[in-house]
Design an enzyme around this catalytic site. Structure first.
Site, PDB file in Angstrom:
ATOM      1  CB  ILE A  65      -0.963   0.001   1.216  1.00  0.00           C
ATOM      2  CG1 ILE A  65      -1.891   1.231   1.177  1.00  0.00           C
ATOM      3  CG2 ILE A  65      -0.248  -0.103   2.544  1.00  0.00           C
ATOM      4  CD1 ILE A  65      -3.027   1.185   2.207  1.00  0.00           C
ATOM      5  CB  SER A  66       1.314   4.014  -2.402  1.00  0.00           C
ATOM      6  OG  SER A  66       1.566   3.284  -3.561  1.00  0.00           O
ATOM      7  CD  GLN A  67       6.200   8.049   1.690  1.00  0.00           C
ATOM      8  OE1 GLN A  67       6.912   7.544   0.826  1.00  0.00           O
ATOM      9  NE2 GLN A  67       6.589   9.083   2.405  1.00  0.00           N
TER      10      GLN A  67
END
Length: 217
Positions: A65-67
């Site tokens: 899950i992206s920053q």
């Protein structure tokens, strides 16, 4: 919507949004969407306490899950307007798609990992977000549903896929990280005419690689 979003979670999101402002995110609609989407629900249970830190985390199937800063940065570059038709390449956890839906976009999202696709297809509507989800090869996009106002690629490509460029409306924008597996440059591509595109670079990032084909696990 029946899910656990406590005052503590809401307070942590507010703190996250304040941090994103300090890091240079200025688009109020982006900040407002990130302030509303319950990121903790997208995480593996062991990471829930870290949900509102500005970091990427594993979600299974070798993906992350992206920053939040990266999500906010890409979304700000796209300059999303209400009711725009947006193609997202790489659904992953579904968090970025939820942010786009929260901003009023009509979201079409494609995922090559069947495991993630099936999970997100059930999960997102359960918390009130209903993008159109597709299982397929992100490099090919969704030509039958093109053109799109905006295209967002959430994995690092070695080059800019021509098929995706051709699925942009004239005047449309694509945001895509381009480079090798260790580091990519964020590109903003605008289709200014039928066969004419402009590009701008917006700094270095690190994404999981954009892979071809599909995975039927």
């Amino acid at each position: 919507m029946n899910y656990n979003d406590t005052p503590r979670h809401q307070g942590l999101r507010k703190r996250l949004v304040d941090g994103l402002k300090i890091k240079g995110i200025r688009n109020e609609k982006v900040l407002e969407a990130i302030g509303k989407v319950p990121r903790h629900l997208f995480m593996e249970s062991g990471f829930i306490n870290f949900a509102y830190k500005d970091q990427a985390f594993p979600i299974g199937a070798g993906q992350t899950i992206s920053q939040p800063f990266t999500v906010a940065f890409q979304t700000q570059l796209l300059n999303i307007q209400k009711n725009e038709k947006v193609l997202e390449v790489g659904t992953g956890s579904g968090y970025q798609a939820a942010v786009l839906v929260e901003m009023g976009a009509k979201v079409f999202t494609i995922e090559r990992q069947r495991e993630l696709y099936l999970k997100v297809q059930k999960f997102l509507p359960s918390i009130g977000y209903s993008p159109a989800c597709f299982f397929g090869d992100g490099y090919k996009g969704l030509p039958n549903l093109a053109p799109f106002d905006k295209i967002l690629v959430t994995a690092g490509a070695p080059s800019i896929p021509q098929e995706l460029k051709l699925q942009l409306k004239i005047g449309g924008t694509m945001v895509i990280p381009v480079g090798d597996k260790n580091r990519q440059e964020m590109y903003e591509i605008v289709r200014v005419a039928e066969n004419d595109f402009t590009s701008k670079k917006h700094g270095g990032f690190v994404f999981v690689p954009l892979l071809k084909g599909t995975v039927n696990n």
